[in-house]
Design a protein around this motif. Structure first.
Motif, short mmCIF file in Angstrom:
data_model
loop_
_atom_site.label_atom_id
_atom_site.label_comp_id
_atom_site.label_asym_id
_atom_site.label_seq_id
_atom_site.Cartn_x
_atom_site.Cartn_y
_atom_site.Cartn_z
N VAL A 250 0.84 -1.20 0.00
CA VAL A 250 0.00 0.00 0.00
C VAL A 250 0.87 1.25 0.00
N SER A 251 1.98 1.21 0.74
CA SER A 251 2.90 2.34 0.76
C SER A 251 3.43 2.64 -0.64
N GLU A 252 3.77 1.59 -1.38
CA GLU A 252 4.24 1.77 -2.75
C GLU A 252 3.15 2.32 -3.65
N LEU A 253 1.90 1.91 -3.38
CA LEU A 253 0.77 2.48 -4.13
C LEU A 253 0.70 3.98 -3.91
N PHE A 254 0.78 4.42 -2.65
CA PHE A 254 0.73 5.85 -2.35
C PHE A 254 1.88 6.59 -3.03
N ALA A 255 3.08 6.01 -2.96
CA ALA A 255 4.25 6.66 -3.56
C ALA A 255 4.09 6.77 -5.07
N THR A 256 3.55 5.73 -5.70
CA THR A 256 3.35 5.75 -7.15
C THR A 256 2.30 6.77 -7.54
N VAL A 257 1.23 6.83 -6.78
CA VAL A 257 0.19 7.84 -7.04
C VAL A 257 0.79 9.24 -7.03
N SER A 258 1.63 9.52 -6.04
CA SER A 258 2.28 10.82 -5.96
C SER A 258 3.23 11.05 -7.13
N ALA A 259 4.03 10.03 -7.46
CA ALA A 259 5.01 10.18 -8.53
C ALA A 259 4.34 10.39 -9.89
N LEU A 260 3.17 9.80 -10.09
CA LEU A 260 2.47 9.94 -11.36
C LEU A 260 1.73 11.26 -11.49
N GLY A 261 1.64 12.01 -10.40
CA GLY A 261 0.90 13.25 -10.44
C GLY A 261 -0.58 13.07 -10.21
N LEU A 262 -0.98 11.86 -9.78
CA LEU A 262 -2.37 11.65 -9.38
C LEU A 262 -2.58 12.27 -8.00
N ILE A 263 -3.79 12.26 -7.53
CA ILE A 263 -4.13 12.95 -6.28
C ILE A 263 -4.70 11.96 -5.28
N LEU A 264 -4.25 12.03 -4.03
CA LEU A 264 -4.87 11.29 -2.93
C LEU A 264 -5.70 12.29 -2.13
N ALA A 265 -7.00 12.14 -2.16
CA ALA A 265 -7.90 13.03 -1.42
C ALA A 265 -8.40 12.28 -0.19
N TRP A 266 -7.99 12.74 0.98
CA TRP A 266 -8.28 12.02 2.22
C TRP A 266 -9.57 12.49 2.85
N TYR A 267 -10.28 11.55 3.47
CA TYR A 267 -11.42 11.88 4.29
C TYR A 267 -11.38 10.99 5.51
N SER A 268 -12.46 10.90 6.27
CA SER A 268 -12.37 10.34 7.62
C SER A 268 -11.94 8.88 7.66
N LYS A 269 -12.38 8.05 6.70
CA LYS A 269 -12.11 6.62 6.80
C LYS A 269 -11.26 6.06 5.68
N GLY A 270 -10.76 6.90 4.81
CA GLY A 270 -9.95 6.41 3.71
C GLY A 270 -9.61 7.53 2.76
N ALA A 271 -9.33 7.18 1.51
CA ALA A 271 -8.96 8.19 0.52
C ALA A 271 -9.40 7.75 -0.86
N SER A 272 -9.56 8.71 -1.74
CA SER A 272 -9.83 8.39 -3.14
C SER A 272 -8.62 8.78 -3.98
N ILE A 273 -8.38 8.01 -5.03
CA ILE A 273 -7.32 8.30 -5.99
C ILE A 273 -7.96 9.04 -7.15
N ARG A 274 -7.47 10.22 -7.45
CA ARG A 274 -8.14 11.07 -8.43
C ARG A 274 -7.22 11.42 -9.60
N LEU A 275 -7.85 11.54 -10.75
CA LEU A 275 -7.16 11.83 -12.00
C LEU A 275 -7.60 13.20 -12.50
N ARG A 276 -6.64 14.05 -12.83
CA ARG A 276 -7.00 15.37 -13.36
C ARG A 276 -7.66 15.21 -14.73
N SER A 277 -8.62 16.11 -14.98
CA SER A 277 -9.45 15.97 -16.17
C SER A 277 -9.34 17.19 -17.07
N PRO A 278 -9.31 16.99 -18.41
CA PRO A 278 -9.32 18.14 -19.32
C PRO A 278 -10.71 18.75 -19.45
N ASP A 279 -11.73 18.08 -18.91
CA ASP A 279 -13.11 18.55 -19.08
C ASP A 279 -13.58 19.47 -17.96
#
Length: 380
Positions: A250-279
């Motif tokens: 899971v740690s490597e997943l978080f590091a990869t998300v950061s390295a790829l420029g994706l976003i980890l948006a945290w809330y109370s019980k977990g996080a979502s992995i988000r992709l920037r959109s041209p729309d």
């Protein structure tokens, strides 16, 4: 006006008066040989700092002092060696250069092998860690960390090195308001990295001499903006995972998300992995992470996929995201998410062996999204 300090007790009261040091090098030597003088709490750090580099050569020069906190924060300290503004600008530029050198390392293991090992075998090493062979041994010996404590430190240190989110400290005898303004500007406009000014002063008594260090400029408290992972949340999330193999995956997943420029948006019980959109200005969620018991509309543990209703608002991404979901669904060990999501759930036992393939799919999706031209007509 010079500061005065009255020390009571012992054989009687002693008065100390602030005096200018003979030269800046005197104060530099004091700080280098007594790093505990650095006010860690005022830097927003816990516990005593561990020195991991002293006059250590990096690609851009020799960093005066390099310290690590128990929570995995890296502190880069440079001493301003002259009273004029050009000397300050040089010191500020130096810590940024050192930050770029460290950022290139990208992981705690490379930092350990490329920086810490040289310090531990140098003539500058502190006696308390002289017998340590590596960073882990030095950290465990200093703070008495257990396996979970060490893993939490290493995970945060990885993130710090990947993002360049260092604590930059310039220390000197005095700073002007113009110097403080420069640091305020950096703290207000820089996404990663925190800048501090620390004054080190000399206090003379009748037969004794004392030194004091005080933070005189630091960044304002940062609230967790949308799309930026809260450090405490991510640290606590990983620390709550008992299985070390799954925690590392899971740690490597978080590091990869950061390295790829994706976003980890945290809330109370977990996080979502988000992709920037041209729309649209807001990104789209293409994954979720939860500890045992956490869930959202059928997303549990590690879930990769999309909400079809949300995808309708991101038409440019639809082909790439749809293909991503289909490829993820074919990865061994995954289970279809219950409910409305077009997503696949990977429980801990399934995620660990599937992780390399899933990270590759995230990378492919990011590349596909980056290749989509931005029309400039998306809704806000």
């Amino acid at each position: 006006m010079a500061r005065r300090i009255l020390v009571t007790g012992g054989s009687g009261p002693v008065q100390f008066v602030e005096r200018p040091a003979d030269n800046e090098h005197e104060l530099q030597t004091v700080l280098l040989t007594n790093p505990a003088l650095m006010p860690a709490e005022d830097l927003g750090l816990d516990d005593e700092l561990l020195v991991v580099g002293r006059e250590t050569t990096l690609a851009s020069g020799s960093v005066d002092l390099l310290c690590l906190s128990r929570s995995g924060e890296l502190v880069v300290i440079e001493f301003k060696t002259g009273p004029q503004n050009p000397d300050f600008r040089h010191a500020l530029a130096q810590v940024i250069d050192y930050g770029s050198d460290l950022w290139k390392l990208g992981s705690w293991t490379e930092f350990d092998e490329g920086v810490v090992h040289r310090y531990l075998t140098s003539r500058h090493v502190d006696p308390g860690v002289k017998t340590a062979q590596d960073l882990r041994a030095a950290a465990v010996g200093t703070w008495g960390l257990d396996d979970t404590g060490w893993q939490t430190l290493a995970t945060r240190l990885d993130q710090v090195l990947i993002t360049g989110d260092f604590h930059f400290v310039v220390a000197a005898q005095r700073f002007t308001e113009q110097m403080k303004d420069s640091v305020r500007y950096l703290n207000e406009t820089t996404r990663y990295g925190k800048y501090f000014l620390v004054e080190v002063i000399r206090l003379d008594g009748l037969e004794q001499r004392a030194y004091a260090a005080q933070v005189v400029e630091r960044p304002p408290a940062r609230t967790s903006a949308s799309g930026t992972a809260s450090k405490a949340t991510q640290t606590d999330f990983l620390a709550a995972i008992a299985d070390p193999t799954y925690r590392e995956a899971v740690s490597e997943l978080f590091a990869t998300v950061s390295a790829l420029g994706l976003i980890l948006a945290w809330y109370s019980k977990g996080a979502s992995i988000r992709l920037r959109s041209p729309d649209r200005t807001e990104p789209i969620s293409i994954g979720w992470v939860f500890l045992e018991g956490g869930q959202w509309y059928g997303a549990r543990h590690i879930t990769l996929g999309v909400d079809p209703g949300t995808l309708k608002s991101h038409p440019s991404l639809a082909p790439a995201v749809t293909e991503f979901c289909q490829r993820v669904s074919r990865v061994q060990g995954g289970k279809p998410a219950a409910g409305v999501l077009s997503a696949t759930v990977f429980e801990p036992d399934a995620f660990t062996p599937a992780q390399p393939q899933l990270l590759a799919l995230l990378s492919d999706l990011q590349k596909a999204a980056a290749a989509i031209p931005v029309s400039g007509t998306g809704s806000p």
